[in-house]
Design an enzyme around this catalytic site. Structure first.
Site, PDB file in Angstrom:
ATOM      1  N   GLY A 216       0.824  -1.206   0.000  1.00 34.64           N
ATOM      2  CA  GLY A 216       0.000   0.000   0.000  1.00 34.64           C
ATOM      3  C   GLY A 216       0.853   1.248   0.000  1.00 34.64           C
ATOM      4  O   GLY A 216       2.062   1.191  -0.260  1.00 34.64           O
ATOM      5  N   ASN A 217       0.235   2.365   0.267  1.00 31.68           N
ATOM      6  CA  ASN A 217       0.974   3.629   0.326  1.00 31.68           C
ATOM      7  C   ASN A 217       0.331   4.536   1.362  1.00 31.68           C
ATOM      8  O   ASN A 217      -0.695   4.200   1.953  1.00 31.68           O
ATOM      9  CB  ASN A 217       1.011   4.283  -1.057  1.00 31.68           C
ATOM     10  CG  ASN A 217      -0.378   4.545  -1.580  1.00 31.68           C
ATOM     11  OD1 ASN A 217      -1.081   5.414  -1.078  1.00 31.68           O
ATOM     12  ND2 ASN A 217      -0.802   3.772  -2.571  1.00 31.68           N
TER      13      ASN A 217
END
Ligand code: C5P
Length: 414
Positions: A216-217
Protein backbone atom coordinates in the site's frame (compact mmCIF):
# COMPACT_ATOMS: atom_id res chain seq x y z
CA UNK A 1 -31.24 41.67 5.99
CA UNK A 2 -29.82 39.35 3.38
CA UNK A 3 -28.52 42.11 1.16
CA UNK A 4 -25.16 40.50 0.45
CA UNK A 5 -25.19 38.01 -2.37
CA UNK A 6 -23.68 34.56 -2.13
CA UNK A 7 -19.95 34.52 -2.69
CA UNK A 8 -18.60 33.89 -6.16
CA UNK A 9 -16.83 30.56 -6.66
CA UNK A 10 -13.40 32.11 -6.61
CA UNK A 11 -13.91 32.96 -2.92
CA UNK A 12 -15.04 29.55 -1.84
CA UNK A 13 -11.74 27.78 -1.49
CA UNK A 14 -11.61 28.20 2.28
CA UNK A 15 -14.20 27.22 4.86
CA UNK A 16 -17.20 29.50 5.27
CA UNK A 17 -18.39 30.88 8.59
CA UNK A 18 -21.87 29.58 9.12
CA UNK A 19 -24.09 30.63 12.01
CA UNK A 20 -26.80 28.16 12.94
CA UNK A 21 -29.63 29.74 14.85
CA UNK A 22 -31.67 27.25 16.85
CA UNK A 23 -35.05 28.12 18.31
CA UNK A 24 -37.23 26.30 20.82
CA UNK A 25 -39.05 23.74 18.69
CA UNK A 26 -39.16 20.02 19.41
CA UNK A 27 -37.00 19.51 16.30
CA UNK A 28 -34.14 21.49 17.90
CA UNK A 29 -32.20 18.23 18.32
CA UNK A 30 -31.97 17.94 14.54
CA UNK A 31 -29.95 21.17 14.47
CA UNK A 32 -27.08 19.21 16.02
CA UNK A 33 -27.07 16.99 12.92
CA UNK A 34 -27.23 20.06 10.66
CA UNK A 35 -24.21 21.47 12.49
CA UNK A 36 -22.33 18.19 12.21
CA UNK A 37 -22.98 17.88 8.49
CA UNK A 38 -21.94 21.48 7.77
CA UNK A 39 -18.74 20.94 9.73
CA UNK A 40 -18.14 17.68 7.86
CA UNK A 41 -18.53 19.71 4.68
CA UNK A 42 -15.52 21.72 5.86
CA UNK A 43 -17.14 24.84 7.33
CA UNK A 44 -16.67 26.74 10.57
CA UNK A 45 -19.95 26.54 12.46
CA UNK A 46 -21.18 28.72 15.32
CA UNK A 47 -24.40 27.85 17.06
CA UNK A 48 -26.62 30.57 18.50
CA UNK A 49 -29.58 29.00 20.31
CA UNK A 50 -32.42 30.87 21.97
CA UNK A 51 -33.06 30.27 25.67
CA UNK A 52 -36.02 28.04 24.72
CA UNK A 53 -33.83 25.97 22.41
CA UNK A 54 -31.59 25.24 25.39
CA UNK A 55 -34.59 23.68 27.13
CA UNK A 56 -34.62 21.15 24.27
CA UNK A 57 -30.88 20.57 23.72
CA UNK A 58 -28.12 21.21 26.26
CA UNK A 59 -25.63 24.04 25.86
CA UNK A 60 -22.73 21.57 26.21
CA UNK A 61 -23.91 19.60 23.19
CA UNK A 62 -23.82 22.70 20.99
CA UNK A 63 -20.52 23.92 22.45
CA UNK A 64 -18.81 20.56 22.08
CA UNK A 65 -20.15 20.04 18.57
CA UNK A 66 -19.15 23.44 17.20
CA UNK A 67 -16.03 24.02 19.28
CA UNK A 68 -17.26 27.53 20.12
CA UNK A 69 -18.81 28.93 23.33
CA UNK A 70 -22.58 29.27 23.40
CA UNK A 71 -24.33 32.52 24.26
CA UNK A 72 -28.03 33.30 24.11
CA UNK A 73 -28.23 37.00 25.01
CA UNK A 74 -26.22 40.09 24.18
CA UNK A 75 -25.51 40.38 27.94
CA UNK A 76 -23.59 37.09 28.18
CA UNK A 77 -20.33 38.61 27.01
CA UNK A 78 -21.09 42.34 26.48
CA UNK A 79 -17.50 43.52 25.96
CA UNK A 80 -17.14 41.15 22.98
CA UNK A 81 -20.20 42.73 21.29
CA UNK A 82 -20.93 39.19 20.21
CA UNK A 83 -24.07 39.83 18.14
CA UNK A 84 -22.30 42.38 15.95
CA UNK A 85 -19.15 40.31 15.48
CA UNK A 86 -20.87 37.00 14.78
CA UNK A 87 -23.48 38.63 12.53
CA UNK A 88 -21.03 40.73 10.51
CA UNK A 89 -18.53 37.91 10.04
CA UNK A 90 -21.10 35.31 8.99
CA UNK A 91 -21.11 34.04 5.40
CA UNK A 92 -24.45 32.35 5.96
CA UNK A 93 -27.13 32.28 8.65
CA UNK A 94 -29.23 29.13 8.91
CA UNK A 95 -32.12 29.14 11.39
CA UNK A 96 -33.34 25.58 11.92
CA UNK A 97 -35.80 25.03 13.40
CA UNK A 98 -37.40 28.48 13.20
CA UNK A 99 -40.46 28.84 15.43
CA UNK A 100 -43.44 31.09 14.63
CA UNK A 101 -42.28 33.36 17.45
CA UNK A 102 -38.77 33.88 16.03
CA UNK A 103 -40.13 34.26 12.49
CA UNK A 104 -42.41 37.05 13.76
CA UNK A 105 -39.47 38.76 15.48
CA UNK A 106 -37.35 38.54 12.31
CA UNK A 107 -40.19 40.02 10.26
CA UNK A 108 -40.54 42.97 12.64
CA UNK A 109 -36.87 43.52 13.33
CA UNK A 110 -37.14 42.70 17.02
CA UNK A 111 -33.75 42.01 18.57
CA UNK A 112 -34.42 40.71 22.07
CA UNK A 113 -31.91 37.85 22.12
CA UNK A 114 -28.53 37.06 20.59
CA UNK A 115 -30.02 35.21 17.62
CA UNK A 116 -32.50 37.90 16.57
CA UNK A 117 -29.87 40.62 17.18
CA UNK A 118 -27.39 38.63 15.05
CA UNK A 119 -29.97 38.29 12.27
CA UNK A 120 -30.52 42.05 12.31
CA UNK A 121 -26.80 42.72 11.91
CA UNK A 122 -26.13 40.00 9.31
CA UNK A 123 -25.78 41.02 5.68
CA UNK A 124 -25.14 37.45 4.47
CA UNK A 125 -27.73 35.14 2.88
CA UNK A 126 -30.24 33.82 5.41
CA UNK A 127 -32.12 30.55 5.19
CA UNK A 128 -34.81 29.54 7.65
CA UNK A 129 -36.45 26.16 8.17
CA UNK A 130 -39.76 26.75 9.95
CA UNK A 131 -41.13 23.98 12.18
CA UNK A 132 -44.33 24.30 14.18
CA UNK A 133 -47.85 22.99 14.53
CA UNK A 134 -49.95 23.11 11.37
CA UNK A 135 -52.34 25.70 12.84
CA UNK A 136 -49.48 28.06 13.71
CA UNK A 137 -47.94 27.60 10.26
CA UNK A 138 -51.25 28.26 8.48
CA UNK A 139 -52.13 31.27 10.66
CA UNK A 140 -52.35 34.46 8.56
CA UNK A 141 -49.90 36.19 10.91
CA UNK A 142 -47.22 33.55 10.29
CA UNK A 143 -47.91 33.46 6.55
CA UNK A 144 -47.68 37.28 6.37
CA UNK A 145 -44.37 37.21 8.29
CA UNK A 146 -43.01 34.52 5.97
CA UNK A 147 -44.02 36.60 2.93
CA UNK A 148 -42.26 39.64 4.43
CA UNK A 149 -39.06 37.67 4.97
CA UNK A 150 -39.19 36.23 1.45
CA UNK A 151 -39.61 39.72 0.00
CA UNK A 152 -36.43 40.68 1.83
CA UNK A 153 -34.55 37.82 0.20
CA UNK A 154 -34.65 35.27 3.00
CA UNK A 155 -34.82 31.69 1.71
CA UNK A 156 -37.63 29.79 3.39
CA UNK A 157 -37.55 25.99 3.35
CA UNK A 158 -41.15 24.83 3.36
CA UNK A 159 -41.94 22.57 6.32
CA UNK A 160 -42.83 19.03 5.38
CA UNK A 161 -45.89 17.00 6.25
CA UNK A 162 -45.83 14.25 8.84
CA UNK A 163 -45.81 13.43 12.51
CA UNK A 164 -45.57 16.51 14.76
CA UNK A 165 -45.17 16.67 18.55
CA UNK A 166 -47.33 14.13 20.33
CA UNK A 167 -49.92 12.20 18.39
CA UNK A 168 -50.88 14.83 15.80
CA UNK A 169 -49.57 15.12 12.30
CA UNK A 170 -49.78 17.62 9.43
CA UNK A 171 -47.67 20.28 7.72
CA UNK A 172 -45.06 21.76 10.03
CA UNK A 173 -42.24 19.24 10.30
CA UNK A 174 -38.63 20.34 9.96
CA UNK A 175 -37.15 19.07 6.66
CA UNK A 176 -34.47 16.39 7.03
CA UNK A 177 -31.05 17.76 8.09
CA UNK A 178 -29.46 16.63 4.79
CA UNK A 179 -32.03 18.63 2.86
CA UNK A 180 -31.40 21.74 4.99
CA UNK A 181 -27.65 21.35 4.51
CA UNK A 182 -27.95 20.95 0.74
CA UNK A 183 -30.09 24.08 0.49
CA UNK A 184 -27.72 25.98 2.79
CA UNK A 185 -24.60 25.00 0.85
CA UNK A 186 -26.29 25.93 -2.40
CA UNK A 187 -26.64 29.51 -1.07
CA UNK A 188 -22.96 29.77 -0.24
CA UNK A 189 -21.60 29.26 -3.68
CA UNK A 190 -22.36 30.10 -7.23
CA UNK A 191 -23.76 26.88 -8.71
CA UNK A 192 -21.57 27.07 -11.80
CA UNK A 193 -21.12 23.29 -11.98
CA UNK A 194 -24.84 22.60 -11.86
CA UNK A 195 -25.75 19.80 -14.28
CA UNK A 196 -22.20 18.43 -14.44
CA UNK A 197 -20.86 15.14 -13.12
CA UNK A 198 -17.33 14.74 -11.79
CA UNK A 199 -15.74 11.37 -11.12
CA UNK A 200 -12.95 11.61 -8.55
CA UNK A 201 -10.74 8.83 -7.22
CA UNK A 202 -9.25 9.23 -3.74
CA UNK A 203 -7.01 7.34 -1.33
CA UNK A 204 -4.52 4.64 -2.07
CA UNK A 205 -4.90 1.16 -3.51
CA UNK A 206 -3.95 -1.92 -1.50
CA UNK A 207 -2.64 -4.90 -3.40
CA UNK A 208 -3.06 -8.09 -1.36
CA UNK A 209 -0.11 -10.37 -0.65
CA UNK A 210 -2.07 -12.73 1.59
CA UNK A 211 -5.43 -12.39 3.42
CA UNK A 212 -3.97 -9.96 5.99
CA UNK A 213 -1.12 -8.16 4.20
CA UNK A 214 -0.97 -5.78 1.30
CA UNK A 215 1.31 -3.48 -0.68
CA UNK A 216 0.00 0.00 0.00
CA UNK A 217 0.97 3.63 0.33
CA UNK A 218 0.50 6.56 2.68
CA UNK A 219 -2.20 8.40 0.76
CA UNK A 220 -5.12 9.29 3.07
CA UNK A 221 -7.60 10.45 0.44
CA UNK A 222 -7.91 13.96 1.94
CA UNK A 223 -7.18 15.75 -1.33
CA UNK A 224 -9.72 13.72 -3.27
CA UNK A 225 -12.33 14.28 -0.58
CA UNK A 226 -11.59 18.02 -0.56
CA UNK A 227 -11.98 18.07 -4.36
CA UNK A 228 -15.26 16.16 -4.18
CA UNK A 229 -16.62 18.69 -1.67
CA UNK A 230 -15.35 21.68 -3.66
CA UNK A 231 -17.10 20.37 -6.81
CA UNK A 232 -20.31 19.44 -4.95
CA UNK A 233 -20.49 22.85 -3.27
CA UNK A 234 -20.59 24.35 -6.75
CA UNK A 235 -23.44 22.11 -7.80
CA UNK A 236 -21.68 19.16 -9.48
CA UNK A 237 -22.90 15.64 -8.91
CA UNK A 238 -19.82 13.75 -7.74
CA UNK A 239 -18.96 10.06 -7.93
CA UNK A 240 -16.17 9.62 -5.42
CA UNK A 241 -14.28 6.35 -5.84
CA UNK A 242 -12.76 5.79 -2.42
CA UNK A 243 -9.73 3.55 -2.19
CA UNK A 244 -9.33 2.60 1.46
CA UNK A 245 -10.36 6.04 2.74
CA UNK A 246 -10.89 6.19 6.49
CA UNK A 247 -14.53 6.47 7.57
CA UNK A 248 -13.84 9.67 9.54
CA UNK A 249 -12.50 11.45 6.45
CA UNK A 250 -15.40 10.60 4.18
CA UNK A 251 -17.64 13.48 3.12
CA UNK A 252 -21.36 13.56 3.71
CA UNK A 253 -22.92 15.65 0.99
CA UNK A 254 -26.16 14.97 -0.81
CA UNK A 255 -24.49 15.38 -4.23
CA UNK A 256 -21.63 12.98 -3.48
CA UNK A 257 -22.00 9.23 -4.01
CA UNK A 258 -19.18 7.12 -2.63
CA UNK A 259 -18.07 3.99 -4.49
CA UNK A 260 -15.58 1.53 -3.05
CA UNK A 261 -12.43 0.24 -4.74
CA UNK A 262 -9.69 -1.60 -2.91
CA UNK A 263 -7.14 -2.53 -5.57
CA UNK A 264 -5.88 -0.90 -8.77
CA UNK A 265 -7.90 -3.33 -10.89
CA UNK A 266 -11.07 -2.56 -8.93
CA UNK A 267 -10.39 1.16 -9.30
CA UNK A 268 -9.88 0.81 -13.04
CA UNK A 269 -13.17 -1.07 -13.38
CA UNK A 270 -15.06 1.61 -11.41
CA UNK A 271 -13.50 4.49 -13.34
CA UNK A 272 -14.34 2.90 -16.69
CA UNK A 273 -17.88 2.22 -15.53
CA UNK A 274 -18.45 5.79 -14.26
CA UNK A 275 -16.55 7.73 -16.96
CA UNK A 276 -19.07 7.79 -19.85
CA UNK A 277 -21.08 11.01 -19.77
CA UNK A 278 -18.99 12.62 -17.01
CA UNK A 279 -17.58 16.12 -17.54
CA UNK A 280 -14.37 15.54 -15.57
CA UNK A 281 -12.35 12.55 -14.37
CA UNK A 282 -9.90 13.39 -11.61
CA UNK A 283 -7.40 10.73 -10.55
CA UNK A 284 -6.09 11.73 -7.12
CA UNK A 285 -5.79 8.14 -5.93
CA UNK A 286 -2.29 6.83 -5.38
CA UNK A 287 -2.33 3.69 -7.47
CA UNK A 288 0.19 0.94 -6.83
CA UNK A 289 2.32 0.52 -9.92
CA UNK A 290 2.74 -3.20 -9.18
CA UNK A 291 0.68 -5.92 -7.55
CA UNK A 292 1.65 -9.38 -6.34
CA UNK A 293 1.17 -11.80 -9.23
CA UNK A 294 -0.88 -13.99 -6.93
CA UNK A 295 -2.33 -13.70 -3.47
CA UNK A 296 -1.65 -16.67 -1.22
CA UNK A 297 -4.87 -18.16 0.12
CA UNK A 298 -3.62 -18.36 3.72
CA UNK A 299 -1.42 -16.14 5.89
CA UNK A 300 2.29 -16.35 5.04
CA UNK A 301 3.99 -17.74 8.19
CA UNK A 302 7.40 -16.78 9.47
CA UNK A 303 9.94 -19.41 10.41
CA UNK A 304 9.67 -20.90 6.94
CA UNK A 305 11.48 -19.81 3.81
CA UNK A 306 10.92 -16.08 3.22
CA UNK A 307 8.47 -15.86 0.31
CA UNK A 308 9.47 -14.47 -3.06
CA UNK A 309 6.69 -12.06 -3.96
CA UNK A 310 6.52 -11.87 -7.73
CA UNK A 311 5.12 -8.55 -8.90
CA UNK A 312 3.23 -7.71 -12.07
CA UNK A 313 2.59 -4.25 -13.41
CA UNK A 314 -0.80 -2.60 -12.82
CA UNK A 315 -2.51 -0.81 -15.69
CA UNK A 316 -1.94 2.94 -15.76
CA UNK A 317 -5.56 3.99 -15.29
CA UNK A 318 -4.97 7.70 -15.90
CA UNK A 319 -3.05 7.07 -19.10
CA UNK A 320 -5.83 4.80 -20.32
CA UNK A 321 -8.51 7.39 -19.56
CA UNK A 322 -6.47 10.05 -21.36
CA UNK A 323 -5.80 7.82 -24.41
CA UNK A 324 -9.33 6.61 -25.07
CA UNK A 325 -11.56 9.68 -25.08
CA UNK A 326 -14.79 7.87 -25.92
CA UNK A 327 -16.09 8.95 -22.49
CA UNK A 328 -15.89 12.61 -23.55
CA UNK A 329 -14.62 13.85 -20.18
CA UNK A 330 -11.83 16.26 -19.23
CA UNK A 331 -9.01 14.22 -17.65
CA UNK A 332 -6.97 15.38 -14.66
CA UNK A 333 -4.08 13.54 -13.02
CA UNK A 334 -1.86 14.02 -10.01
CA UNK A 335 1.86 13.69 -9.66
CA UNK A 336 3.32 13.41 -6.17
CA UNK A 337 7.01 14.15 -6.59
CA UNK A 338 9.99 14.59 -4.28
CA UNK A 339 12.60 15.68 -6.81
CA UNK A 340 16.17 14.33 -6.63
CA UNK A 341 19.67 15.05 -7.91
CA UNK A 342 18.59 14.31 -11.48
CA UNK A 343 15.58 16.57 -11.61
CA UNK A 344 13.35 18.99 -9.75
CA UNK A 345 9.74 18.37 -8.77
CA UNK A 346 8.71 20.42 -11.79
CA UNK A 347 11.04 18.56 -14.20
CA UNK A 348 9.44 15.29 -13.21
CA UNK A 349 5.99 16.88 -13.33
CA UNK A 350 6.54 18.11 -16.89
CA UNK A 351 7.79 14.71 -18.02
CA UNK A 352 4.74 13.10 -16.45
CA UNK A 353 2.36 15.60 -18.06
CA UNK A 354 3.72 14.54 -21.48
CA UNK A 355 3.72 10.84 -20.65
CA UNK A 356 0.21 10.67 -19.20
CA UNK A 357 -1.55 12.79 -21.81
CA UNK A 358 -4.05 14.18 -19.27
CA UNK A 359 -5.57 17.63 -19.90
CA UNK A 360 -4.19 18.86 -16.58
CA UNK A 361 -1.63 17.43 -14.19
CA UNK A 362 -1.54 18.62 -10.58
CA UNK A 363 2.02 18.36 -9.34
CA UNK A 364 2.59 18.37 -5.60
CA UNK A 365 5.70 18.03 -3.53
CA UNK A 366 5.66 15.10 -1.13
CA UNK A 367 8.08 13.74 1.42
CA UNK A 368 8.31 12.78 5.07
CA UNK A 369 6.54 15.95 6.21
CA UNK A 370 5.02 17.41 3.05
CA UNK A 371 2.01 16.40 1.08
CA UNK A 372 0.50 13.56 3.10
CA UNK A 373 -2.12 13.99 5.84
CA UNK A 374 -3.51 17.21 7.26
CA UNK A 375 -0.76 19.65 6.26
CA UNK A 376 -0.37 22.58 3.86
CA UNK A 377 0.58 21.59 0.38
CA UNK A 378 2.04 23.32 -2.68
CA UNK A 379 0.62 22.55 -6.08
CA UNK A 380 1.61 23.45 -9.61
CA UNK A 381 -0.98 22.82 -12.28
CA UNK A 382 0.45 21.92 -15.70
CA UNK A 383 -1.47 21.50 -18.91
CA UNK A 384 -0.72 18.69 -21.37
CA UNK A 385 2.06 20.70 -22.98
CA UNK A 386 3.76 21.26 -19.63
CA UNK A 387 2.76 24.92 -19.35
CA UNK A 388 2.02 26.18 -15.82
CA UNK A 389 -1.68 27.11 -15.46
CA UNK A 390 -1.70 27.83 -11.70
CA UNK A 391 0.58 27.59 -8.67
CA UNK A 392 -0.53 27.83 -5.03
CA UNK A 393 0.26 26.83 -1.45
CA UNK A 394 -2.35 26.28 1.23
CA UNK A 395 -4.63 23.77 2.89
CA UNK A 396 -5.97 20.86 0.90
CA UNK A 397 -9.42 22.44 0.85
CA UNK A 398 -8.02 25.74 -0.50
CA UNK A 399 -6.02 23.85 -3.10
CA UNK A 400 -9.12 21.89 -4.06
CA UNK A 401 -10.83 25.20 -4.84
CA UNK A 402 -7.89 26.22 -7.03
CA UNK A 403 -7.97 22.90 -8.91
CA UNK A 404 -11.72 23.14 -9.55
CA UNK A 405 -11.32 26.78 -10.67
CA UNK A 406 -8.52 25.79 -13.07
CA UNK A 407 -10.48 22.89 -14.53
CA UNK A 408 -13.41 25.27 -14.99
CA UNK A 409 -11.36 27.93 -16.75
CA UNK A 410 -9.30 25.56 -18.94
CA UNK A 411 -12.45 23.70 -20.03
CA UNK A 412 -14.01 27.02 -20.96
CA UNK A 413 -10.84 27.92 -22.83
CA UNK A 414 -10.18 30.97 -20.63
O1 C5P B 1 2.95 7.50 -12.49
P1 C5P B 1 2.44 8.09 -11.23
O2 C5P B 1 1.96 7.06 -10.24
O3 C5P B 1 3.33 9.08 -10.58
O4 C5P B 1 1.18 8.95 -11.71
C1 C5P B 1 0.30 9.56 -10.83
C2 C5P B 1 -1.01 9.78 -11.51
O5 C5P B 1 -1.37 8.66 -12.30
C3 C5P B 1 -2.15 9.93 -10.52
O6 C5P B 1 -3.14 10.75 -11.08
C4 C5P B 1 -2.61 8.50 -10.34
O7 C5P B 1 -3.95 8.47 -9.89
C5 C5P B 1 -2.46 7.95 -11.73
N1 C5P B 1 -2.10 6.51 -11.83
C6 C5P B 1 -2.98 5.65 -12.44
N2 C5P B 1 -2.66 4.32 -12.56
C7 C5P B 1 -1.48 3.86 -12.11
C8 C5P B 1 -0.57 4.73 -11.51
C9 C5P B 1 -0.92 6.06 -11.36
O8 C5P B 1 -4.06 6.08 -12.86
N3 C5P B 1 -1.21 2.58 -12.24
Amino acid sequence: MSTRTARAHGDTAGPSRIVIGVTGGIAAYKSAIVARLLMKAGHDVRIVPTASALKMVGESTFAALSGHPIHTTVWDDPEAVEHVRVGVEADLLVIAPATANTIAKLAYGIADNLLTATALVATCPIIIAPAMHTQMWNHPATQANIATLQERGVTVLEPTEGRLTGADSGVGRLPEPEHIVQAALGLLTEQDLDGQRYVISAGGTREPIDPVRFLGNRSTGRFGVALALAAAHRGAVVDLVACNVDEALRPHHPLITIHEAGTALELQEKMLELAPGAQALIMTAAVADFRPAKMTGSKVKKGRKAPDVELVENPDILKGLAADRSHGAFVVGFAAETGDEQGTVLDYGRAKAQAKGADLLIVNRVGETAGFGDVDTTITILDSSGEIRAEHTGTKSQMAGVVIDTIFSVRKGV
